[in-house]
Design a protein around this motif. Structure first.
Motif, PDB file in Angstrom:
ATOM      1  N   THR A 102      62.836  -4.795  17.681  1.00 14.55           N
ATOM      2  CA  THR A 102      61.806  -5.417  16.045  1.00 14.55           C
ATOM      3  C   THR A 102      60.613  -6.014  16.250  1.00 14.55           C
ATOM      4  O   THR A 102      59.929  -6.202  15.258  1.00 14.55           O
ATOM      5  CB  THR A 102      62.613  -5.892  14.878  1.00 14.55           C
ATOM      6  N   SER A 103      60.359  -6.644  17.933  1.00 14.67           N
ATOM      7  CA  SER A 103      59.715  -7.491  17.850  1.00 14.67           C
ATOM      8  C   SER A 103      58.894  -7.810  19.176  1.00 14.67           C
ATOM      9  O   SER A 103      59.339  -7.239  20.524  1.00 14.67           O
ATOM     10  CB  SER A 103      59.645  -9.347  17.598  1.00 14.67           C
ATOM     11  N   GLY A 104      57.187  -8.287  19.336  1.00 15.81           N
ATOM     12  CA  GLY A 104      57.055  -8.249  20.601  1.00 15.81           C
ATOM     13  C   GLY A 104      55.975  -9.282  20.448  1.00 15.81           C
ATOM     14  O   GLY A 104      54.988  -9.057  19.409  1.00 15.81           O
ATOM     15  N   ILE A 105      55.752  -9.690  21.677  1.00 13.52           N
ATOM     16  CA  ILE A 105      54.454 -10.833  21.748  1.00 13.52           C
ATOM     17  C   ILE A 105      52.948 -10.577  22.653  1.00 13.52           C
ATOM     18  O   ILE A 105      53.414 -10.180  23.999  1.00 13.52           O
ATOM     19  CB  ILE A 105      55.260 -12.240  22.235  1.00 13.52           C
ATOM     20  N   GLN A 106      52.173  -9.729  22.434  1.00 14.46           N
ATOM     21  CA  GLN A 106      50.760 -10.164  22.870  1.00 14.46           C
ATOM     22  C   GLN A 106      49.764 -10.588  22.847  1.00 14.46           C
ATOM     23  O   GLN A 106      49.308 -11.710  22.349  1.00 14.46           O
ATOM     24  CB  GLN A 106      50.015  -9.089  22.389  1.00 14.46           C
ATOM     25  N   LEU A 107      49.540 -11.556  24.568  1.00 19.07           N
ATOM     26  CA  LEU A 107      49.046 -12.712  24.846  1.00 19.07           C
ATOM     27  C   LEU A 107      47.145 -11.925  24.797  1.00 19.07           C
ATOM     28  O   LEU A 107      47.477 -10.958  26.156  1.00 19.07           O
ATOM     29  CB  LEU A 107      49.416 -13.048  26.253  1.00 19.07           C
ATOM     30  N   ILE A 108      46.980 -12.893  24.299  1.00 19.75           N
ATOM     31  CA  ILE A 108      45.039 -12.616  24.123  1.00 19.75           C
ATOM     32  C   ILE A 108      44.818 -14.084  24.306  1.00 19.75           C
ATOM     33  O   ILE A 108      44.441 -14.802  23.835  1.00 19.75           O
ATOM     34  CB  ILE A 108      44.584 -11.861  22.995  1.00 19.75           C
ATOM     35  N   PHE A 109      43.303 -13.952  25.296  1.00 21.33           N
ATOM     36  CA  PHE A 109      42.525 -15.013  25.372  1.00 21.33           C
ATOM     37  C   PHE A 109      41.176 -14.800  25.133  1.00 21.33           C
ATOM     38  O   PHE A 109      40.388 -13.708  25.636  1.00 21.33           O
ATOM     39  CB  PHE A 109      42.460 -15.500  27.133  1.00 21.33           C
ATOM     40  N   MET A 110      40.591 -15.409  24.800  1.00 20.69           N
ATOM     41  CA  MET A 110      39.231 -15.511  23.843  1.00 20.69           C
ATOM     42  C   MET A 110      38.447 -17.242  23.711  1.00 20.69           C
ATOM     43  O   MET A 110      38.870 -18.101  23.966  1.00 20.69           O
ATOM     44  CB  MET A 110      38.885 -15.133  22.243  1.00 20.69           C
ATOM     45  N   ASP A 111      37.105 -17.035  24.680  1.00 22.18           N
ATOM     46  CA  ASP A 111      36.466 -18.145  24.573  1.00 22.18           C
ATOM     47  C   ASP A 111      35.785 -18.726  23.327  1.00 22.18           C
ATOM     48  O   ASP A 111      35.738 -18.132  22.198  1.00 22.18           O
ATOM     49  CB  ASP A 111      35.059 -17.774  25.674  1.00 22.18           C
ATOM     50  N   LEU A 139      48.612 -17.806  16.262  1.00 24.33           N
ATOM     51  CA  LEU A 139      50.296 -17.397  16.282  1.00 24.33           C
ATOM     52  C   LEU A 139      50.263 -16.245  15.476  1.00 24.33           C
ATOM     53  O   LEU A 139      50.502 -17.203  14.107  1.00 24.33           O
ATOM     54  CB  LEU A 139      51.240 -17.796  17.210  1.00 24.33           C
ATOM     55  N   PHE A 140      50.087 -14.792  15.157  1.00 21.58           N
ATOM     56  CA  PHE A 140      50.518 -14.483  13.534  1.00 21.58           C
ATOM     57  C   PHE A 140      51.481 -13.403  13.867  1.00 21.58           C
ATOM     58  O   PHE A 140      51.069 -12.808  15.354  1.00 21.58           O
ATOM     59  CB  PHE A 140      48.721 -14.690  13.225  1.00 21.58           C
ATOM     60  N   GLU A 141      51.545 -12.774  12.919  1.00 19.89           N
ATOM     61  CA  GLU A 141      52.272 -10.949  13.469  1.00 19.89           C
ATOM     62  C   GLU A 141      51.548 -10.134  11.950  1.00 19.89           C
ATOM     63  O   GLU A 141      51.171 -10.883  11.817  1.00 19.89           O
ATOM     64  CB  GLU A 141      53.689 -11.717  12.011  1.00 19.89           C
ATOM     65  N   ILE A 142      51.724  -8.960  13.034  1.00 18.64           N
ATOM     66  CA  ILE A 142      51.081  -7.533  12.081  1.00 18.64           C
ATOM     67  C   ILE A 142      52.041  -7.299  11.309  1.00 18.64           C
ATOM     68  O   ILE A 142      53.143  -6.965  12.959  1.00 18.64           O
ATOM     69  CB  ILE A 142      50.058  -7.019  13.286  1.00 18.64           C
ATOM     70  N   VAL A 143      52.013  -6.710  10.279  1.00 21.37           N
ATOM     71  CA  VAL A 143      53.017  -6.154   9.809  1.00 21.37           C
ATOM     72  C   VAL A 143      53.060  -4.555   9.371  1.00 21.37           C
ATOM     73  O   VAL A 143      51.466  -4.518   8.765  1.00 21.37           O
ATOM     74  CB  VAL A 143      54.230  -6.412   9.038  1.00 21.37           C
ATOM     75  N   VAL A 144      52.942  -3.075  10.260  1.00 21.70           N
ATOM     76  CA  VAL A 144      52.241  -1.783   9.598  1.00 21.70           C
ATOM     77  C   VAL A 144      53.954  -1.188   8.992  1.00 21.70           C
ATOM     78  O   VAL A 144      54.570  -1.281   8.865  1.00 21.70           O
ATOM     79  CB  VAL A 144      52.220  -1.683  11.317  1.00 21.70           C
ATOM     80  N   GLU A 145      53.047  -0.606   7.720  1.00 24.06           N
ATOM     81  CA  GLU A 145      53.824  -0.001   6.777  1.00 24.06           C
ATOM     82  C   GLU A 145      53.969   1.315   8.062  1.00 24.06           C
ATOM     83  O   GLU A 145      53.410   1.867   8.234  1.00 24.06           O
ATOM     84  CB  GLU A 145      52.749   0.733   5.783  1.00 24.06           C
ATOM     85  N   GLY A 146      56.105   1.520   7.261  1.00 22.97           N
ATOM     86  CA  GLY A 146      56.916   2.673   7.586  1.00 22.97           C
ATOM     87  C   GLY A 146      56.932   1.816   9.651  1.00 22.97           C
ATOM     88  O   GLY A 146      57.715   3.140  10.261  1.00 22.97           O
ATOM     89  N   GLU A 147      56.736   0.757  10.045  1.00 26.21           N
ATOM     90  CA  GLU A 147      57.309   0.637  11.513  1.00 26.21           C
ATOM     91  C   GLU A 147      57.950  -0.535  11.296  1.00 26.21           C
ATOM     92  O   GLU A 147      57.895  -1.435  10.418  1.00 26.21           O
ATOM     93  CB  GLU A 147      55.705   0.213  12.338  1.00 26.21           C
ATOM     94  N   THR A 148      59.336  -0.628  11.785  1.00 28.30           N
ATOM     95  CA  THR A 148      59.786  -1.865  12.322  1.00 28.30           C
ATOM     96  C   THR A 148      59.611  -2.631  13.034  1.00 28.30           C
ATOM     97  O   THR A 148      59.983  -3.843  13.168  1.00 28.30           O
ATOM     98  CB  THR A 148      61.623  -0.996  12.521  1.00 28.30           C
ATOM     99  N   LEU A 149      58.336  -2.286  13.991  1.00 25.45           N
ATOM    100  CA  LEU A 149      58.036  -3.721  15.236  1.00 25.45           C
ATOM    101  C   LEU A 149      56.624  -4.675  14.226  1.00 25.45           C
ATOM    102  O   LEU A 149      56.196  -4.467  13.608  1.00 25.45           O
ATOM    103  CB  LEU A 149      57.907  -2.783  15.924  1.00 25.45           C
ATOM    104  N   VAL A 150      57.634  -6.093  14.310  1.00 24.68           N
ATOM    105  CA  VAL A 150      56.918  -7.115  14.112  1.00 24.68           C
ATOM    106  C   VAL A 150      55.829  -6.928  15.595  1.00 24.68           C
ATOM    107  O   VAL A 150      56.651  -7.558  15.621  1.00 24.68           O
ATOM    108  CB  VAL A 150      57.154  -8.015  13.597  1.00 24.68           C
ATOM    109  N   ALA A 151      54.899  -7.074  15.471  1.00 23.54           N
ATOM    110  CA  ALA A 151      53.955  -7.709  16.654  1.00 23.54           C
ATOM    111  C   ALA A 151      53.245  -8.589  16.264  1.00 23.54           C
ATOM    112  O   ALA A 151      53.281  -9.024  15.443  1.00 23.54           O
ATOM    113  CB  ALA A 151      53.191  -6.557  17.200  1.00 23.54           C
ATOM    114  N   SER A 152      53.576  -9.734  17.653  1.00 20.21           N
ATOM    115  CA  SER A 152      53.201 -11.030  17.517  1.00 20.21           C
ATOM    116  C   SER A 152      51.735 -11.456  18.187  1.00 20.21           C
ATOM    117  O   SER A 152      51.382 -10.330  19.630  1.00 20.21           O
ATOM    118  CB  SER A 152      54.470 -12.422  17.756  1.00 20.21           C
ATOM    119  N   VAL A 153      50.761 -11.923  18.079  1.00 14.60           N
ATOM    120  CA  VAL A 153      49.810 -11.967  18.224  1.00 14.60           C
ATOM    121  C   VAL A 153      49.423 -13.946  19.180  1.00 14.60           C
ATOM    122  O   VAL A 153      49.134 -14.367  18.314  1.00 14.60           O
ATOM    123  CB  VAL A 153      48.308 -12.131  18.189  1.00 14.60           C
ATOM    124  N   ALA A 154      49.404 -13.962  20.524  1.00  9.43           N
ATOM    125  CA  ALA A 154      48.770 -15.172  20.963  1.00  9.43           C
ATOM    126  C   ALA A 154      48.172 -15.450  21.284  1.00  9.43           C
ATOM    127  O   ALA A 154      48.247 -14.704  22.476  1.00  9.43           O
ATOM    128  CB  ALA A 154      50.158 -15.618  21.721  1.00  9.43           C
TER     129      ALA A 154
END
Length: 1729
Positions: A80-89, A151-166
């Motif tokens: 139900t969870s996972g983290i996506q790493l993103i780097f931005m200038d 660090l923020f979470e994204i909740v999509v309607e109808g999906e159990t997985l909450v994706a976290s963005v670092a």
């Protein structure tokens, strides 16, 4: 650090799950974005395929690729969870999609922030038009000031997985650094390059990414970047702050530049430029003590009067001006000069006083003193400066001329011209003053008897300092012992100071006269005349002629001279004369007798005096005596400019005893002359300046006075002293009634011209126009210059005095002028002002006057004086003594400007004035004092010259009212003489201006990036071609307004890969599209591109048309490919270059010059670019050169010339043609040829002499006196050398063991250094060697044997002849050259000749003229007659002539000059030119002397004449006389010799050895043609006999016989030529029978050249037109006619009774008269009708 820790924590939490995931879920490795330094994105950046994955397996997918964004791996944590790493200038503008949602629903996903605030991030989820969902970041991030991790979470309607963005924000280098430089940097001068102690902090918010690569640059318009450098240092404990240290690259000089101000820019990796990225650094150079004092007030020369104390101020300052130590003073003088001292003024800062004690110049006899002033630092004397000064002491006139002796006593013979001999006593005066003060006049003053001083002279008449004089007699006739009061003489010699007549010195001379037989017997009258009839007999009393002698105890004896004693007798004591015989006189024989009576005194032992008097006995009066002219004694003195008619003299007298004489005076201007200072004056200046008027005495036309009267030669011009000082007039008296003989007498009359003051002073050329200078505020007495005027009058009137008057508003007393010298000096002290009012010049009238300012008795007679004014101008040199003053009435100290004021916007116009006169001093310069506020440099500048303060942005900073600086206070300096010109001083005044900023708004357009635009074109493009692509600059201002209307222009061109001056190659054309409101720019060529290959950058400006106009600039690159336009051009060698190479060293390698250096490589240039400008070399043309030379091409347009093969000659020359060819392809290669002259010489050869022997000579006993040049050696190595010649050294290697000689090693000049002795050795032999070094071993060819001959030590003159003889007669005139003496000298030294008067021996009749009879030219040896011989002179002059060389050596020769008469003359006729005779003159005289056994003296050589008196070019008449036993040989004896034909033949043969042909010689007694009639008859009969014999033999040849017969008859009928065939002498045929052409000149009236005589037989008598018709009627042909007496015979001598010698004939040479006939007769035309 926080980012890394957080990321690590996330990864550790996710690590257990990573291994369980599929690799397909992996992402990029984005850690490179955080590396320092940050690398480029890896080139193997992978691409992932996420097809088939859903939200549960990979919720987030990469967004569109960007360099400033990177999606790293996805880390699932659970189902139900996972983290996506993103780097931005950071600092990314706009909405950035950072991830794509792997979601296709319609409901909007929801975000929840667990770390960080979305208000700062602005993250939103949006769906695009195709239904894709993206996460967008809408706000720009700041790593330094904002969040760096979200660090923020994204909740999509109808999906159990909450994706976290670092989301990690990556730091980039985007902030400018900031330099903190608040204090000035202080650095000691001198020293080596080093880091200083000046350290400043530099801050950069970007931290390590910036500070680790931070660089610094120095910006300076004064070259400070060459002096300083910046070294940065980073401490790893604080990456945000670093230090920068100021370093110096070279030692600093406080004196050259005490203040350095420059800008330092901090450059980070971008670089980012901010307001604080630049800092103004002030480096204060600290003075280090090492300079000696420097003189600021010192003099080079001081001049003042003697015996006066003086003080002079001098001042020096510390050369280390910032240290400024007190300066002390000392003095260095010459030994004994204790007059000088110096004291230091208290404190050592105000200078010193040089004290000069009174100096007695007269006592020291010295006026120049040299001393050295020393200025040194009070605590260290090693720091000292010297100044050499000269003290000149002016002499004051305080000494009188002191006589060397108070009294002098001596005795002299009476009436004797001599120079007084004072023996060992010095006769003179000594005035110890100097210059004009030491001049004094010397004169003689009579004490006893009265006026006796006029009999003496003293010379010179002007003395200077210590001087001796001579005193002699000038009027010795006054010194008569027979006058008692003159027997003891007392004279004072008075010396009077010329500048002060009260200063006098007196010496007394006592002279006793010695009596001697000095008086001559004196007759009562000059002559006695008696008249009586010819019938008087013996005992007849004639007259008494008595002489008296003034000498005490002297007795006079009288006697008759000549043969007068045969018919007269005289009483020895009384002088009574009576006739002694009867029938002594005959009227027809002689009508007048001149009887000479001799009177001889008998006092003493001799010599005795003889006087003669003439007794004239008149028997018959016939006018045949020439007039006698007498001039007054002495020369008259005539003042110049006397008026016309002024009578010079009336005492020129002339007499003629003839009763019918009519005398007339005239002046012969052709022979008159005038002189000025010994030089002749042009005739135009004195001809006809006088005339002579004849005044007969009481009606007696035979006695007249000549009145000499002045005449004008031009209008108002008579006699001018400035043209001539002495006038020599030839005065002639003519007897117009003279019947026979000379009708005139002439003499030279000398007139002395007296100078008068008739000329005014004249300013010398340029003296008034010269540039006079005086310094403003100059002190009194300073010398400005001098003026000079001259006066061409004589010394009495040419003394010029000077005065000065101011003009043109020039103040009084500013300038003085020296009365006598004309020297200009400053008058009033510090009164000369150049400023108020402005004054450039002082104007004066200077007056030069020749007025006499002495006492009246000291002035000359002429009171006239002249004054000549002249104007001068004196330039005032301005000094900087006024300060600038601001004029606040013309500008405000508070001003307002808009904050967007552009570059150059005027802030305020400053106005200041300065009252100095000169532009350099009153020109005010303006400067902003950036030292007080360095930030002002970023915004403001001031025009240095005009004072205009304007906006000047030196950085990217702009004026910003809204910032921290709403106002700016500008600190300004007003400076005059900014560049320290002129005297170097300058004045500074500080003012302030407050600038208040006004608020405005503005907008700007944009050019495309240089990466997007570039051009590739050809060099061959011509003018007017447009380039593609075009440019488009977008302006974001409102369309369709001027604010967005864009135009373009080319601002600048520059070359990237070439160092050339680039012209404007391109322009840009604006192409508008009004409909689309689009404006594009197209580049167009402005010229042909030939020669401009390469890469260029063009600076283009895009600007709008708003108010204000805004613009942008970009540099774009244009590449121009080369085109082969040019052929190569040689740098080396140029055509015609000659190189000298070593034959030995060039054989097997590179060519080597004679100077042992490698030959310069071949080098050519080609203006074409790249390959078209690359050059190769080759040898072409000459087959010999191709055979012997080759070239290695070295690249870089260079090549090496090499020798391909060797040769045998020592010296060989080649002419090598070298070709340079470029590598151009379009249109093809081009080439150029050059010619190199190659000379091979043997570099190992030695110098050699052309000859192995030489001879020179030196004088014995002389050392270092003369030198001799020995032959020079030749060195083959120097063949055709110029700057590379080998030196040749010479030395003596043998023959100089005794050290007599020394040889110059470089010139081979030999000299004697030890005296030679001819008696020891008459010659020496030396061996001289030549080599290229002073010590080299010589070879055989390098030696020369020198023979040195020793010359005699005492050379002397030697006369060519020991005896010289000549003759003179009454016919000779003054100035005739009698002979030339000649002496030789063994050293050819110049000789001078003089007559030894003491050796003169003369006959008694010549005693009165012995002292002045001759003049001998000292240089030529020509002896000239200086008297007119008279008939009563006889005997000879015998004296010695002395030849003297410059060393005083002499030789003597004997000279004899005989008095001869016409009866001693002989004429030799030669058929040769005058030049040929003159060339053999001595040979001819020697030949005749030897043949006749007599001494032959040649008197004259003249051309012979023909029948009409015309000179013959090929015949010469040599007139001579013969001497035997010191007696002239008479004509009778010469005629006897003439009859000896054998002797004459011998003489002719001897003369022909010199190609001289003697035609004849004759005397007065030579017979005429009639005497040879019998000889002519014999010749005629012989000729007729020969003709008859010839006719008998040729009877058979009738025609021939007849022809020959007629020919002989014609010869028989012709006039037989006069002459003797046997004697070999030829006689020319004459037109007048019975005449002898070769009689002595003047004997035959037909051939006399002095008058025109008719050709007596030129016209046939038969034709009735003969000139002789009627001649028999003349009285001369009457039987009772007797010619006048022979005036050439000596008076007082008469011929024996019955002998009539007066009749003109060959025997008496016609009495030396031109003709027996009158001039009227000879001028008459005889015609018979």
């Amino acid at each position: 650090m926080a980012v890394n820790l957080l990321t690590a924590a996330v990864l550790l939490a996710a690590a257990p799950l990573i291994t369980a995931q599929d690799a397909a879920t992996a992402g990029h490795d984005c850690t490179y974005m955080q590396a320092i330094p940050r690398p480029e994105r890896p080139s193997d950046w992978p691409t992932f395929n996420f097809d088939g994955l859903n939200w549960a397996t990979r919720p987030l997918l990469p967004a569109p690729d960007r360099l400033d964004l990177c999606m790293d791996q996805y880390y699932p944590q659970s189902a139900t969870s996972g983290i996506q790493l993103i780097f931005m200038d950071e600092d990314v503008d706009g909405d950035i999609a950072i991830a794509k949602l792997n979601y296709q629903g319609t409901a909007t996903p929801v975000m929840h922030f667990t770390s960080g605030r979305n208000a700062l991030l602005g993250a939103v989820i949006r769906q695009n038009e195709v239904g894709e969902w993206y996460i967008y970041v809408t706000q720009s991030q700041d790593f330094e000031e904002g969040m760096i991790y979200y660090l923020f979470e994204i909740v999509v309607e109808g999906e159990t997985l909450v994706a976290s963005v670092a989301l990690t924000i990556v730091n980039i280098d985007n902030k400018p650094p900031r330099i903190e430089a608040f204090d000035a940097c202080q650095v000691d001068e001198l020293g080596d390059a080093r880091l200083t102690e000046c350290v400043y902090n530099v801050h950069d918010p970007d931290g390590q990414i910036s500070t680790s690569v931070m660089a610094f640059e120095i910006i300076s318009d004064r070259g400070d970047e060459d002096t300083f450098y910046i070294e940065g240092h980073v401490d790893s404990s604080d990456w945000f702050t670093m230090t920068m240290t100021i370093g110096i690259q070279q030692s600093l000089d406080f004196e050259a530049n005490a203040l350095h101000i420059f800008t330092v820019n901090a450059l980070d990796s971008v670089p980012n430029i901010g307001p604080a990225s630049s800092a103004s650094i002030t480096v204060l150079v600290q003075n280090v003590e090492h300079r000696p004092p420097r003189w600021v007030e010192v003099f080079a020369v001081q001049q003042f009067d003697e015996k006066t104390a003086q003080e002079f101020t001098v001042r020096a300052i510390d050369g280390d001006t910032a240290i400024n130590k007190p300066i002390y003073y000392d003095i260095i003088t010459e030994e004994g000069d204790d007059f000088f001292s110096i004291t230091t003024l208290e404190g050592g800062r105000n200078g010193g006083i040089l004290h000069v004690a009174p100096i007695d110049r007269d006592e020291l006899q010295r006026e120049v003193f040299r001393l050295t002033l020393v200025a040194y630092k009070y605590d260290n004397r090693t720091f000292a400066t010297e100044a050499n000064v000269v003290i000149i002491i002016n002499d004051i006139n305080d000494q009188y001329p002191e006589p060397m002796q108070e009294e002098y006593r001596l005795s002299i013979p009476e009436e004797t011209p001599l120079t007084l001999n004072f023996g060992d006593q010095q006769f003179g005066f000594h005035d110890r003053d100097l210059g004009e003060n030491a001049q004094y006049d010397v004169r003689l003053v009579s004490v006893h008897p009265e006026n006796v001083a006029s009999a003496f002279y003293v010379a010179p008449e002007v003395g200077y300092q210590e001087q001796t004089f001579i005193m002699g007699t000038v009027d010795h006739a006054m010194l008569d012992y027979e006058v008692p009061e003159f027997q003891h003489i007392e004279i004072q010699v008075v010396a009077t100071d010329r500048m002060n007549s009260s200063l006098q010195g007196i010496a007394t001379v006592y002279i006793d006269l010695i009596n001697w037989n000095d008086e001559e017997p004196i007759f009562e009258t000059d002559s006695h005349t008696v008249n009586f009839v010819e019938t008087v007999g013996a005992g007849f009393y004639v007259t008494t002629v008595r002489a008296d002698d003034r000498d005490i105890g002297d007795r006079v004896e009288h006697s008759l001279m000549g043969n007068a004693a045969e018919f007269l007798s005289i009483d020895e004591a009384t002088g009574a004369i009576v006739v002694s015989i009867d029938d002594a006189f005959d009227y027809h024989r002689q009508n007048e007798y001149y009887i000479q009576i001799r009177a001889v005194d008998t006092l003493g032992d001799g010599p005795y005096h003889t006087a003669t008097n003439t007794l004239i006995i008149n028997i018959l009066d016939i006018n045949n005596t020439p007039p006698s002219l007498r001039l007054p004694r002495g020369s008259p003195h005539v003042e110049e400019n006397v008026p016309e008619g002024y009578v010079i003299t009336t005492t020129i007298t002339a007499t003629d005893p003839d009763t019918t004489a009519y005398l007339r005076f005239e002046i012969d201007w052709d022979t008159s002359y005038a002189t000025k200072q010994g030089r002749e004056t042009p005739a135009i200046e004195f001809h006809n300046c006088v005339e002579i008027i004849t005044v007969h005495n009481e009606g007696n036309t035979g006695s007249a006075n000549g009145h000499l009267i002045v005449k004008e030669i031009r209008d108002n011009v008579t006699i001018d002293f400035e043209e001539f000082e002495v006038l020599y007039l030839t005065v002639r008296v003519v007897d117009e009634n003279t019947y026979i003989g000379d009708d005139s007498d002439e003499m030279t009359f000398t007139i002395i011209i007296v100078d008068m003051n008739d000329n005014w002073p004249i300013w010398t050329e340029g003296t008034l126009e010269q540039g006079f200078l005086v310094r403003e505020n100059a002190t009194s007495g300073v010398v400005i210059g001098s003026v000079l005027a001259t006066d061409i009058d004589g010394p009495l009137y040419n003394q010029v005095r000077y005065s000065i008057q101011p003009i043109r508003d020039t103040p009084e007393d500013l300038v003085h002028i020296d009365f006598t010298t004309g020297q200009l000096t400053v008058g009033l002290n510090h009164a000369i002002d150049a400023d108020i009012p402005p004054r450039e010049y002082l104007y004066y009238t200077v007056i030069a006057s020749d007025r006499c300012y002495e006492e009246p008795e000291e002035c000359p007679d002429d009171p006239t004086f002249w004054e000549t004014p002249g104007e001068i101008s004196i330039y005032i040199t301005d000094t900087n003594n006024k300060e600038p003053q601001p004029d606040y009435t013309q500008f405000q100290v508070e001003v307002e400007i808009y904050e967007d004021a552009g570059e150059g916007t005027e802030v305020v116009q400053l106005v200041a004035t300065d009252q100095d006169r000169e532009a350099i001093y009153h020109t005010v310069s303006y400067q902003i004092n950036y030292v007080i506020d360095p930030d002002l440099r970023r915004f403001f500048a001031v025009d240095q010259d005009t004072g205009r303060v304007y906006v000047d942005f030196t950085t990217d900073a702009v004026l910003d009212r809204d910032g921290d600086e709403p106002t700016h206070r500008i600190f300004l300096n007003l400076i005059d003489n900014l560049f320290s010109e002129g005297e170097g001083s300058r004045n500074t005044v500080a003012i302030e201006v407050l600038v208040i900023l006004l608020d405005v708004n503005d907008n700007a357009p944009e050019l495309p990036s240089p990466d997007e635009r570039s051009w590739q074109i050809s060099e061959g493009l011509t003018q007017g071609v447009r380039l593609s692509p075009d440019l488009h600059a977008n302006d974001r201002d409102q369309p369709f307004t001027d604010n967005s209307r864009v135009s373009y222009e080319v601002v600048e061109h520059r070359a990237v890969d070439r160092d050339i001056d680039v012209p404007d190659l391109f322009t840009i054309i604006t192409v508008p599209n009004e409909e689309l409101w689009e404006f594009r720019g197209e580049l167009e060529t402005t010229m042909d591109l030939r020669g401009y290959w390469g890469t260029y950058e063009i600076h283009i400006r895009a600007y709008d048309h708003g108010d204000p106009i805004l613009d942008s600039f970009e540099w774009y690159q244009i590449s121009i490919a080369p085109y082969n336009f040019h052929a190569p051009e040689f740098v080396f060698p140029l055509t015609g270059t000659t190189v000298r190479l070593s034959k030995e060293r060039s054989a097997n390698g590179p060519l080597v010059t004679v100077a042992d250096t490698f030959l310069e490589s071949l080098h050519a240039t080609d203006e074409d670019g790249l390959y078209a400008g690359e050059v190769d070399f080759s040898v072409v043309g000459n087959a010999e050169a191709v055979q012997y030379f080759e070239i290695d091409n070295l690249g870089d347009n260079r090549g090496e010339l090499r020798l391909a093969r060797t040769f045998d000659e020592d010296v060989r020359e080649f002419q090598v043609t070298i070709r340079a060819t470029d590598r151009g392809t379009d249109p093809g290669p081009r080439s150029t040829d050059t010619i190199l002259n190659v000379v091979f010489v043997p570099s190992l050869a030695d110098p050699t002499f052309a000859t192995d022997t030489a001879t020179v000579a030196f004088m014995e006993q002389e050392v270092n006196v003369e030198t001799q040049q020995l032959p020079l050696a030749e060195d083959l190595k120097n063949y055709r050398c110029e700057d590379d010649c080998y030196s040749i050294y010479y030395r003596i290697v043998d023959g100089n063991s005794e050290g007599h000689f020394e040889l110059d090693a470089s010139t081979n000049v030999l000299k004697v250094v030890r005296a030679l002795d001819r008696e020891v050795a008459s010659s020496h032999q030396l061996v001289v060697a030549a080599s290229n070094s002073p010590t080299a071993t010589p070879t055989q060819g390098s030696l020369i044997t020198v023979t040195v001959n020793v010359r005699e030590a005492n050379p002397r003159p030697i006369f060519v002849r020991r005896l010289y003889t000549a003759g003179t007669s009454t016919l000779d005139t003054i100035g005739r050259e009698l002979l030339t003496v000649q002496a030789t000298h063994s050293e050819n030294a110049p000789l001078t000749y003089e007559i030894d008067s003491a050796s003169m021996q003369v006959d008694a009749s010549l005693e009165t003229v012995r002292e002045h009879a001759f003049q001998l030219n000292q240089q030529t040896g020509v002896l000239t007659l200086q008297i007119q011989p008279t008939a009563n002179m006889h005997g000879m002059f015998e004296f010695d002539v002395v030849a003297t060389d410059p060393a005083g050596e002499t030789d003597r020769a004997d000279v004899k000059v005989y008095l001869i008469s016409s009866q001693n003359r002989v004429s030799f006729i030669f058929v040769n030119t005058v030049e040929e005779i003159e060339a053999n003159r001595d040979f001819i005289a020697e030949t005749f002397s030897t043949a006749f056994d007599m001494t032959c003296n040649i008197d004259q050589v003249t051309p012979n004449t023909d029948d009409s008196g015309v000179a013959l070019a090929d015949q010469t008449d040599v007139r001579a006389h013969l001497i035997r036993d010191d007696i002239p040989v008479p004509a009778e004896e010469i005629e006897f010799i003439r009859a000896d034909t054998q002797l004459l033949f011998t003489i002719q043969m001897a003369l022909r050895t010199r190609e001289l042909q003697l035609l004849d010689f004759v005397t007065d007694l030579s017979p005429d043609e009639s005497s040879d009639a019998s000889l002519i008859t014999i010749y005629v009969l012989a000729a007729l006999s020969a003709v008859l014999a010839f006719l008998c033999l040729l009877l058979l040849l009738t025609f021939i016989i007849r022809t020959r017969t007629l020919h002989r008859r014609l010869e028989a009928l012709s006039m037989t030529k006069y002459g003797s065939v046997a004697s070999g002498l030829n006689r020319a045929g004459l037109a007048a029978p019975g005449t002898n052409k070769y009689a002595a000149e003047g004997a035959n009236p037909i051939w006399n050249e002095t008058f025109r005589a008719p050709d007596f037989d030129a016209i046939s008598d038969a034709s009735g037109d003969s000139d002789l018709i009627g001649i028999e009627d003349l009285p001369q042909f009457r039987s009772d006619f007797f010619a006048p007496g022979d005036t050439s015979s000596e008076p007082g001598f008469s011929e024996p009774a019955g002998v009539h010698r007066d009749l003109p004939n060959h025997s008496n040479n016609f009495g030396f008269h031109a003709s027996p006939f009158s001039k009227d007769f000879t001028d008459r035309q005889f015609r018979r009708n």
